[in-house]
Design a protein around this motif. Structure first.
Motif, PDB file in Angstrom:
ATOM      1  N   VAL A 114     -26.234  23.297 -62.098  1.00 30.21           N
ATOM      2  CA  VAL A 114     -26.516  22.020 -62.754  1.00 30.21           C
ATOM      3  C   VAL A 114     -25.224  21.370 -63.206  1.00 30.21           C
ATOM      4  O   VAL A 114     -24.388  22.009 -63.846  1.00 30.21           O
ATOM      5  CB  VAL A 114     -27.449  22.222 -63.970  1.00 30.21           C
ATOM      6  N   LYS A 115     -25.105  20.091 -62.872  1.00 27.81           N
ATOM      7  CA  LYS A 115     -23.955  19.316 -63.330  1.00 27.81           C
ATOM      8  C   LYS A 115     -24.405  18.367 -64.421  1.00 27.81           C
ATOM      9  O   LYS A 115     -25.391  17.661 -64.268  1.00 27.81           O
ATOM     10  CB  LYS A 115     -23.351  18.517 -62.169  1.00 27.81           C
ATOM     11  N   ASP A 116     -23.652  18.354 -65.520  1.00 28.03           N
ATOM     12  CA  ASP A 116     -24.028  17.473 -66.620  1.00 28.03           C
ATOM     13  C   ASP A 116     -22.786  17.127 -67.438  1.00 28.03           C
ATOM     14  O   ASP A 116     -21.668  17.534 -67.094  1.00 28.03           O
ATOM     15  CB  ASP A 116     -25.071  18.161 -67.509  1.00 28.03           C
ATOM     16  N   ARG A 117     -22.988  16.400 -68.518  1.00 28.15           N
ATOM     17  CA  ARG A 117     -21.864  15.980 -69.365  1.00 28.15           C
ATOM     18  C   ARG A 117     -22.174  16.402 -70.801  1.00 28.15           C
ATOM     19  O   ARG A 117     -23.188  16.006 -71.374  1.00 28.15           O
ATOM     20  CB  ARG A 117     -21.695  14.470 -69.267  1.00 28.15           C
ATOM     21  N   PHE A 118     -21.316  17.210 -71.379  1.00 30.30           N
ATOM     22  CA  PHE A 118     -21.465  17.675 -72.753  1.00 30.30           C
ATOM     23  C   PHE A 118     -20.215  17.301 -73.548  1.00 30.30           C
ATOM     24  O   PHE A 118     -19.089  17.632 -73.144  1.00 30.30           O
ATOM     25  CB  PHE A 118     -21.674  19.189 -72.800  1.00 30.30           C
ATOM     26  N   TYR A 119     -20.470  16.594 -74.662  1.00 27.06           N
ATOM     27  CA  TYR A 119     -19.367  16.211 -75.549  1.00 27.06           C
ATOM     28  C   TYR A 119     -18.217  15.539 -74.784  1.00 27.06           C
ATOM     29  O   TYR A 119     -17.028  15.826 -74.994  1.00 27.06           O
ATOM     30  CB  TYR A 119     -18.838  17.423 -76.319  1.00 27.06           C
ATOM     31  N   GLY A 120     -18.589  14.682 -73.864  1.00 25.88           N
ATOM     32  CA  GLY A 120     -17.579  13.916 -73.132  1.00 25.88           C
ATOM     33  C   GLY A 120     -16.928  14.662 -71.993  1.00 25.88           C
ATOM     34  O   GLY A 120     -16.038  14.129 -71.326  1.00 25.88           O
ATOM     35  N   GLN A 121     -17.367  15.871 -71.741  1.00 27.11           N
ATOM     36  CA  GLN A 121     -16.765  16.672 -70.687  1.00 27.11           C
ATOM     37  C   GLN A 121     -17.792  16.951 -69.579  1.00 27.11           C
ATOM     38  O   GLN A 121     -18.966  17.197 -69.846  1.00 27.11           O
ATOM     39  CB  GLN A 121     -16.265  18.014 -71.245  1.00 27.11           C
ATOM     40  N   HIS A 122     -17.343  16.877 -68.315  1.00 32.34           N
ATOM     41  CA  HIS A 122     -18.198  17.227 -67.169  1.00 32.34           C
ATOM     42  C   HIS A 122     -18.217  18.736 -67.032  1.00 32.34           C
ATOM     43  O   HIS A 122     -17.151  19.389 -66.986  1.00 32.34           O
ATOM     44  CB  HIS A 122     -17.662  16.587 -65.883  1.00 32.34           C
ATOM     45  N   VAL A 123     -19.391  19.288 -66.958  1.00 28.37           N
ATOM     46  CA  VAL A 123     -19.522  20.746 -66.879  1.00 28.37           C
ATOM     47  C   VAL A 123     -20.488  21.113 -65.762  1.00 28.37           C
ATOM     48  O   VAL A 123     -21.300  20.304 -65.314  1.00 28.37           O
ATOM     49  CB  VAL A 123     -20.034  21.338 -68.217  1.00 28.37           C
ATOM     50  N   LYS A 124     -20.379  22.349 -65.330  1.00 29.03           N
ATOM     51  CA  LYS A 124     -21.297  22.916 -64.342  1.00 29.03           C
ATOM     52  C   LYS A 124     -21.904  24.178 -64.930  1.00 29.03           C
ATOM     53  O   LYS A 124     -21.182  25.060 -65.398  1.00 29.03           O
ATOM     54  CB  LYS A 124     -20.571  23.250 -63.037  1.00 29.03           C
ATOM     55  N   LEU A 125     -23.225  24.230 -64.901  1.00 35.88           N
ATOM     56  CA  LEU A 125     -23.918  25.366 -65.482  1.00 35.88           C
ATOM     57  C   LEU A 125     -24.945  25.905 -64.502  1.00 35.88           C
ATOM     58  O   LEU A 125     -25.482  25.167 -63.675  1.00 35.88           O
ATOM     59  CB  LEU A 125     -24.641  24.948 -66.775  1.00 35.88           C
ATOM     60  N   GLU A 126     -25.175  27.185 -64.611  1.00 34.77           N
ATOM     61  CA  GLU A 126     -26.254  27.762 -63.823  1.00 34.77           C
ATOM     62  C   GLU A 126     -27.581  27.454 -64.515  1.00 34.77           C
ATOM     63  O   GLU A 126     -27.734  27.673 -65.721  1.00 34.77           O
ATOM     64  CB  GLU A 126     -26.074  29.275 -63.688  1.00 34.77           C
ATOM     65  N   GLY A 127     -28.528  26.920 -63.747  1.00 33.22           N
ATOM     66  CA  GLY A 127     -29.813  26.557 -64.331  1.00 33.22           C
ATOM     67  C   GLY A 127     -30.957  26.809 -63.364  1.00 33.22           C
ATOM     68  O   GLY A 127     -30.823  27.556 -62.387  1.00 33.22           O
ATOM     69  N   TYR A 128     -32.057  26.164 -63.643  1.00 28.64           N
ATOM     70  CA  TYR A 128     -33.265  26.340 -62.832  1.00 28.64           C
ATOM     71  C   TYR A 128     -33.909  24.982 -62.551  1.00 28.64           C
ATOM     72  O   TYR A 128     -33.781  24.035 -63.328  1.00 28.64           O
ATOM     73  CB  TYR A 128     -34.289  27.219 -63.556  1.00 28.64           C
TER      74      TYR A 128
END
Length: 219
Positions: free
Chosen positions: A10-24
């Protein structure tokens, strides 16, 4: 109803930062939908910190389903009467069209048209209608129900169809009140006319007899 999940990055934006997380990804599949499937669905996500939820409303956008029940109930007050139980409206207001054809001709004539909210025929039970068809002569008939909404109509080959017959005896019973009144009126007029003619002839005979007696007395 089946819920399928699979791993995904999963690609998203947290606190102004682009992040990649494992999700479902969760997929809800509804097989062979029925009316009760069209409702609200709530997804709840949670972890040790807390939870969140999202609600989706599943709305139908389709033509109506075939009516659940259609039957000829016989003569009521000498008029052919029918019972109809409608089906799911497809998420839109549905309209019922009642058509008749002389048996075996397939030449359909519209007799009635009403919506599912028409209180003229609607009974207390949901989507249950009682209606009659007037103006039919003695014969064997087919009657069918076509159903549709502003999206589409059910195919003619699945429209419920039944057969019924009106006999000459039924037609005599079905004589309209106007015809009965006219017949009675004509009968009364004929009776009065006969009485008047009899009275006139009786008076003429009396007058004629009186004149003859007067002539005899004068002689």
């Amino acid at each position: 109803m089946v819920c399928i999940t699979r791993n995904i990055l999963v690609k998203d934006r947290f606190y102004g930062q682009h992040v990649k997380l494992e999700g479902y990804i969760a997929v809800l599949r509804i097989m062979s939908e029925v009316e009760t499937d069209f409702t609200n669905y709530t997804l709840v996500l949670g972890n040790v910190i807390g939870s969140t939820n999202m609600t989706l409303k599943h709305i139908s956008e389709s033509r109506p389903s075939v009516p659940k029940f259609f039957n000829y109930t016989g003569l009521v007050n000498s008029v052919p009467t029918f019972l109809l139980v409608g089906g799911f409206n497809g998420g839109r207001l549905q309209t019922f069209v009642i058509e008749t054809a002389i048996a075996g001709t397939d030449k359909w004539v519209e007799q009635l048209r009403f919506s599912e909210k028409d209180r003229t025929f609607l009974q207390k039970d949901i989507l249950t209608f009682i209606f009659n068809i007037t103006g039919l002569w003695p014969n064997s008939y087919d009657v069918r129900v076509r159903v549709g909404n502003d999206i589409d109509w059910i195919p003619d080959h699945v429209a419920p169809k039944i057969h019924f017959t009106i006999t000459s005896d039924d037609e005599e019973m079905h004589s309209s009140p106007v015809a009965i009144i006219v017949g009675i009126t004509l009968g009364v007029l004929i009776f009065i006319t006969v009485i008047v003619v009899v009275v006139v002839l009786t008076r003429k005979l009396k007058l004629s007899g009186g004149k003859k007696r007067q002539e005899i007395n004068e002689m």
